[in-house]
Design a protein around this motif. Structure first.
Motif, short mmCIF file in Angstrom:
data_model
loop_
_atom_site.label_atom_id
_atom_site.label_comp_id
_atom_site.label_asym_id
_atom_site.label_seq_id
_atom_site.Cartn_x
_atom_site.Cartn_y
_atom_site.Cartn_z
N PRO A 63 0.82 -1.22 0.00
CA PRO A 63 0.00 0.00 0.00
C PRO A 63 0.85 1.26 0.00
O PRO A 63 2.05 1.24 0.32
CB PRO A 63 -0.81 -0.13 1.29
N THR A 64 0.22 2.37 -0.33
CA THR A 64 0.89 3.67 -0.30
C THR A 64 0.29 4.59 0.76
O THR A 64 0.93 5.57 1.14
CB THR A 64 0.78 4.34 -1.68
N LYS A 65 -0.91 4.29 1.23
CA LYS A 65 -1.54 5.14 2.24
C LYS A 65 -0.84 4.98 3.58
O LYS A 65 -0.48 3.86 3.99
CB LYS A 65 -3.01 4.76 2.39
N SER A 66 -0.67 6.09 4.28
CA SER A 66 0.03 6.08 5.57
C SER A 66 -0.67 5.19 6.59
O SER A 66 -0.02 4.46 7.35
CB SER A 66 0.13 7.51 6.12
N THR A 67 -2.01 5.23 6.60
CA THR A 67 -2.74 4.42 7.58
C THR A 67 -2.52 2.93 7.34
O THR A 67 -2.40 2.16 8.29
CB THR A 67 -4.24 4.74 7.51
N ASP A 68 -2.44 2.53 6.07
CA ASP A 68 -2.24 1.11 5.76
C ASP A 68 -0.81 0.68 6.08
O ASP A 68 -0.57 -0.43 6.58
CB ASP A 68 -2.53 0.85 4.28
N SER A 83 4.40 4.71 9.73
CA SER A 83 3.70 5.02 8.48
C SER A 83 4.66 5.29 7.34
O SER A 83 4.24 5.51 6.21
CB SER A 83 2.79 6.23 8.67
N ARG A 84 5.97 5.30 7.65
CA ARG A 84 6.98 5.52 6.61
C ARG A 84 7.78 4.25 6.32
O ARG A 84 8.83 4.31 5.69
CB ARG A 84 7.93 6.64 7.03
N ARG A 142 -2.60 -5.37 4.76
CA ARG A 142 -3.28 -4.55 3.77
C ARG A 142 -2.36 -4.39 2.54
O ARG A 142 -1.14 -4.35 2.67
CB ARG A 142 -3.63 -3.18 4.35
N PRO A 200 1.24 0.54 -7.26
CA PRO A 200 1.81 0.32 -5.93
C PRO A 200 2.96 -0.70 -5.93
O PRO A 200 3.33 -1.20 -4.88
CB PRO A 200 0.61 -0.24 -5.16
N GLY A 230 -1.78 -2.77 -1.67
CA GLY A 230 -2.12 -1.77 -2.69
C GLY A 230 -2.95 -2.37 -3.79
O GLY A 230 -3.74 -1.69 -4.43
N ARG A 249 1.11 2.02 8.41
CA ARG A 249 1.20 1.96 9.87
C ARG A 249 0.56 0.67 10.38
O ARG A 249 1.11 -0.02 11.26
CB ARG A 249 0.51 3.17 10.48
#
Length: 993
Positions: free
Chosen positions: A762-767, A947-948, A822, A884, A824, A769
């Motif tokens: 994934p690329t979203k920070s929440t995913d 998240s990074r 999770r 992704p 992408g 993390r």
């Protein structure tokens, strides 16, 4: 003649007689065969009829000696022969060769010397996905009939094709012909298949071989659908006429000067196949051409007599062997055009011979173009697209017609609705041809499996760095890049002249040298481009000081360093001064006639010449679009300047005219490619697009190879199960046009003992993390000190060594964790997760535990703190090739240890690693990834924001975790209403999806 020369000649004659007698049969006792043949030769021959004499010659022989070449040809045939009754071992194996030596009755030393002079070819064979078929195409069934195939085989050998390449073609064409229907069978059967090659890789040679064998076997009407353009159809016609049909069938008693090839240099040079007389006069049968190089199929006005097949026994059907093998064959190469195909359909309806009696072979070149129906037949009153409709009519009216499509981009064909019985879905077989030796394809322009950082890449270890150059456009002006590409074209032309002068090419020379500029399919764009290129050429100053200085810089910065490490023995100038004398002649050869550019686009106002590589030597810059984008071979292509965009993988891949055979100048090939260009609201990168296609293609071929193995003598999967094997690796580039993609979905991929590496994170920070928090407890549970692990490959002598933190996971815990990860692109990992669920929670468990490895760098640096316990771990610097998806994530050196732990490799000879091995155990390798956007502000030992961080992994399921039925795929599909369409679930037990 001195005695030694006389003995050598007699020995050659003796061995030629022996090997000729064995021919395509099984090996026989060599000494006995030598003695038998020696009785009919000169008296001195008996002294040579023993193994001791043969052995003495082999001890001093070179691989190019005539006697060795004789044995190379025969040993290669025995190595390649499929399903021989005299050996239980697979072709192209040491065990098969050992069986040959046993049957020959030769000693160990003789065998070892032959192995050193003629090594066993380990080349991959064709991969076959097929339904069960009746075995009819056997040497026994063809006894005394082959004519055109042996002649074609000899022609290829005389042209210098290596024996193992000819043998590979023999094997691959057998795989096709044996899956056609028996042309002499009383019952009619219509087989449909697909042959998948590589772009510009020699597919024509394969279908020419298939045609030769098919007409030898009894097919009497061959229809080749030769693309959608006249120039491609003409190129295919000439190739078949030259190598298969032959001079006598072309002339039919007319004068040499009346031939449609009278102006073709190859005709006057005697390079067309020749039989010495009409084949029918020599006990064989003739081939009548229904089309010529310049004339496509025309309506027949003379009572359609040309398509009639005379029956020698009128009371018997044509397919009866007593009629079939005494009748001439008909060959036509027809453009895929509605009007032309309509003429053929009408003419066939008029002939007197019942169509149900004619064995017909339809070869569809570039079968994913125009042939595939793109209309939604589920909608009311919808008709097929025009060309597909005509092909369907041909198949419907010719019950004995066999359809074989050829393409390098098969996705449209395998997505055809299997339940549409009138369409061209390859219901009977799909055959994937091996990558030819010496072929330069998509992989040769990309670094697919490289884990080298950008700063570590060199001209020697990076294909991209060696061959690919970016087109950087500023203010809509790319003249600077275009001029540099043209400079490279002139410089590589000079390099070719230098190599011709310095030798090393044998009797070869570079007949063609071309540059292709492909920016658009629009004729208006070509008109503007012609003006630009013409201006750049005449202002380039190649014969003056300004041009020379540009070429000097380009030579020293680009050509010289690349050729220094990739010339493969070809001559390379020591300095620019050594090359300089060849630059003027090169520029004159290109533009000395004041026509350095050929436009190929059908616009008569701006077309500046004919790209007919058969009639003359061409050293030119080619500008074109669709005419040069598919099927047509651009000979001598060395520099490509490419900016054309496409919406799907099949179309884009077919534009890769830079793929092909580049003997003597691989190191000189350059691809100038558009990078990061706007397409709507998205930024695309053509190079990344081609890389994604390459991954799609290799994944597809690998899946076909994996599932081509039969289980209990029955096919594991059949062609109607193939669509789910097609993957899409880049969001904006679908495998083929959306209206050609049909209705199958992959549910499970079983992969016991195989390295699996998901890349769609994934690329979203929440995913991110969420995933980091899932994996952190696993990391903190690992050993505090790294363990040194190594695996030694005995065959290659290579050892892989690294240090890793280690731990252990219960199967249920890992399954719960992976179920919560999770993604992408969730569909990428879902089939693998289904398999893990199957071996963990469904039925009897097949995995006891998992070993977790977290590799640690040997050198200090690149460490981060993860979690709250203060521990630090090595991280890996990786970047997404396209969102992704990452490219290669794992290090190759880590995979062997994981494979060994899972039981997929033999003993490692490393006590520490062997201590981790156990039955029913899998392995997980963790790769904490920090992408470049977050690395710049990251100091060694810093705590990283969850998240990074991308928590990536690779895994190997236990090698023992196999299904009882031996199958490895489970599918769903939409339609199971007809026989022959994809079954809803190959695991048909209760509870199946």
């Amino acid at each position: 003649m001195p005695l030694s020369d006389s003995a050598a000649a007699l020995r050659l004659d003796l061995h030629a007689q022996v090997l000729g007698d064995m021919g395509s049969g099984k090996p026989k006792r060599l000494v006995r065969a030598l003695e038998y043949q020696a009785e009919d030769l000169a008296a001195e021959a008996m002294a040579l009829a023993n193994e001791a004499d043969f052995l003495s010659v082999l001890r001093e022989a070179r691989s190019t000696d005539r006697l060795v070449e004789m044995w190379r040809k025969q040993l290669t045939r025995w190595d390649y022969n499929e399903n021989v009754p005299w050996s239980p071992h697979s072709p192209r194996t040491d065990a098969r060769r050992a069986d040959v030596y046993t049957l020959l009755g030769i000693g160990d030393e003789t065998g070892k010397l032959l192995d050193s002079l003629v090594p066993v070819s380990k080349a991959a064979g064709a991969v076959v996905i097929s339904t069960e078929h009746k075995a009819w195409y056997t040497p026994q069934s063809l006894q005394g009939r082959p004519w055109y195939w042996p002649a074609y085989r000899k022609l290829l050998a005389d042209k210098g094709w290596p024996e193992d390449v000819v043998a590979g073609l023999d094997e691959a064409t057998d795989r096709v012909v044996e899956r056609l229907a028996d042309p002499t069978a009383p019952e009619a059967y219509q087989s449909k298949g697909l042959v998948v090659g590589y772009v510009q890789s020699g597919k024509t040679a394969n279908f020419a071989g298939v045609i030769a064998k098919a007409i030898d076997a009894g097919y009497r009407l061959v229809i080749v659908l030769g693309g959608t353009l006249n120039m491609l159809r003409a190129q295919t016609q000439r190739r078949l006429d030259m190598e298969l049909v032959g001079r006598e069938n072309i002339m039919r008693g007319a004068s040499e000067y009346e031939s449609d090839y009278a102006d073709d240099p190859a005709w006057s040079q005697g390079r067309f196949a020749s039989f010495g007389a009409m084949p029918s006069a020599l006990g064989a049968f003739d081939v009548h051409r229904m089309t010529t190089r310049d004339i496509d199929y025309q309506s027949l006005h003379m009572g359609i007599a040309a398509l009639e097949s005379d029956k020698q026994e009128p009371g018997l059907p044509l397919y009866d062997p007593r009629n079939l093998h005494r009748a001439a064959a008909r060959l036509m190469v027809v453009k895929k055009n509605q009007r032309v195909l309509g003429k053929l359909v009408k003419d066939l309806q008029k002939i007197q011979t019942p169509l149900s009696e004619i064995p017909v072979l339809i070869i569809d070149d570039e079968s994913d173009e125009a042939s595939v129906n793109t209309s939604d037949l589920a909608k009311p009153n919808t008709e097929r697209t025009a060309i597909n409709k005509k092909i369907s009519e041909l198949l419907r009216m010719l019950p004995r017609a066999q359809y074989v499509g050829y393409t390098a981009t098969p996705f449209a064909n395998v997505f055809i609705d299997p339940s549409d019985t009138e369409d061209i879905f390859p219901k009977d077989f799909i055959i994937s041809l091996p990558r030819p030796d010496g072929y330069m394809g998509a992989r040769d322009f990309h670094d697919l499996d490289s884990d080298l950082a950008d700063e570590e890449r060199t001209y020697a270890n990076s294909n991209e760095k060696a061959h690919v150059r970016s087109i950087v456009v500023e203010d809509d002006d790319d003249d600077t890049c275009l001029e540099r590409a043209m400079d490279m074209f002139v410089l590589t032309a000079a390099m070719k002249l230098y190599r011709e002068d310095k030798g090393g090419l044998g009797d070869r020379y570079f007949q063609h040298h071309t540059m292709l500029i492909h920016e658009s399919v629009r004729q208006d764009d070509h008109r503007q481009l012609l003006g630009r290129v013409t201006g750049l050429w005449w202002n380039a100053g190649y014969l003056g000081a300004t041009g020379r200085e540009r070429l000097r810089t380009l030579f020293e910065d680009d050509v010289a360093p690349v050729s220094a490490v990739r010339a493969d023995g070809q001559a390379v100038p020591a300095s620019f001064e050594d090359l300089a004398p060849y630059i003027g002649p090169a520029a004159i050869r290109i533009g000395g006639d004041d026509k350095p550019i050929i436009v190929v686009n059908g616009d008569k106002d701006i077309e500046t010449g004919e790209a007919d590589f058969d009639k003359r030597s061409i050293w030119k810059i080619l500008i074109g679009g669709q005419k040069l984008a598919r099927g047509f071979t651009v000979e001598g292509l060395t520099v490509s300047y490419f900016r054309r965009r496409a919406g799907n993988a099949s179309t884009l891949m077919q534009m890769g005219r830079w793929f092909g055979f580049r003997k003597g100048y691989r190191d000189l090939v350059r691809l100038y490619l558009g990078r990061q260009e706007a397409m709507g609201k998205k930024e695309i990168d053509l190079y990344e697009g081609f890389e994604a296609i390459c991954r799609d293609e290799e994944a597809f071929r690998a899946e076909l190879a994996q599932y081509s193995v039969t289980v209990d003598g029955r096919p594991e999967i059949t062609p109607d199960k193939v669509p789910p094997l097609v993957w899409q690796h880049i969001p904006w580039l679908k495998p083929t046009s959306p209206n050609k993609m049909y209705n199958s979905r992959l549910v499970t991929v079983r992969s016991p003992g195989e390295w699996q590496e998901p890349t769609a994170y994934p690329t979203k920070s929440t995913d991110l993390r969420h995933n980091t928090n899932l994996w952190t407890p696993i990391l903190t549970s690992l050993s505090t000190e790294p363990m040194s692990l190594s695996y030694h490959f005995a065959e290659s002598g290579v050892s892989h060594r690294f240090a890793a933190l280690t731990g252990r996971l219960e199967p249920g815990a890992l399954l719960a964790l992976l179920s919560d990860v999770r993604w992408g692109a969730p569909s990428q990992f879902a089939p693998h997760l289904d398999y893990l669920r199957e071996i963990t929670a469904s039925g009897p468990a097949q995995v006891d535990d998992w070993i977790v490895l977290a590799p640690q760098h040997a050198q200090p640096g690149r460490r981060i703190r993860i979690g709250g316990d203060g521990r630090s771990y090595s991280y890996f610097a990786r970047d997404r090739r396209r969102a992704p998806l990452f490219g290669a994530i794992s290090d190759l050196k880590h995979r062997a240890a994981a494979l060994r732990i899972a039981g997929a490799l033999t003993d490692s000879a490393d006590v520490t690693l062997e201590g981790l091995v156990a039955p029913r155990r899998g392995a997980i390798v963790l790769y904490p990834i920090v992408e470049s956007a977050h690395r710049t502000s990251l100091a060694d030992g810093d705590t990283i924001d969850p998240s990074r961080l991308v928590m990536a992994f690779g895994l190997v399921a236990p090698a023992s975790a196999r299904s009882d039925d031996g199958r490895v795929l489970r599918f769903t599909t939409v339609d199971s209403s007809r026989e022959g369409v994809a079954i809803i679930d190959t695991d048909s037990g209760p509870g199946s999806a």
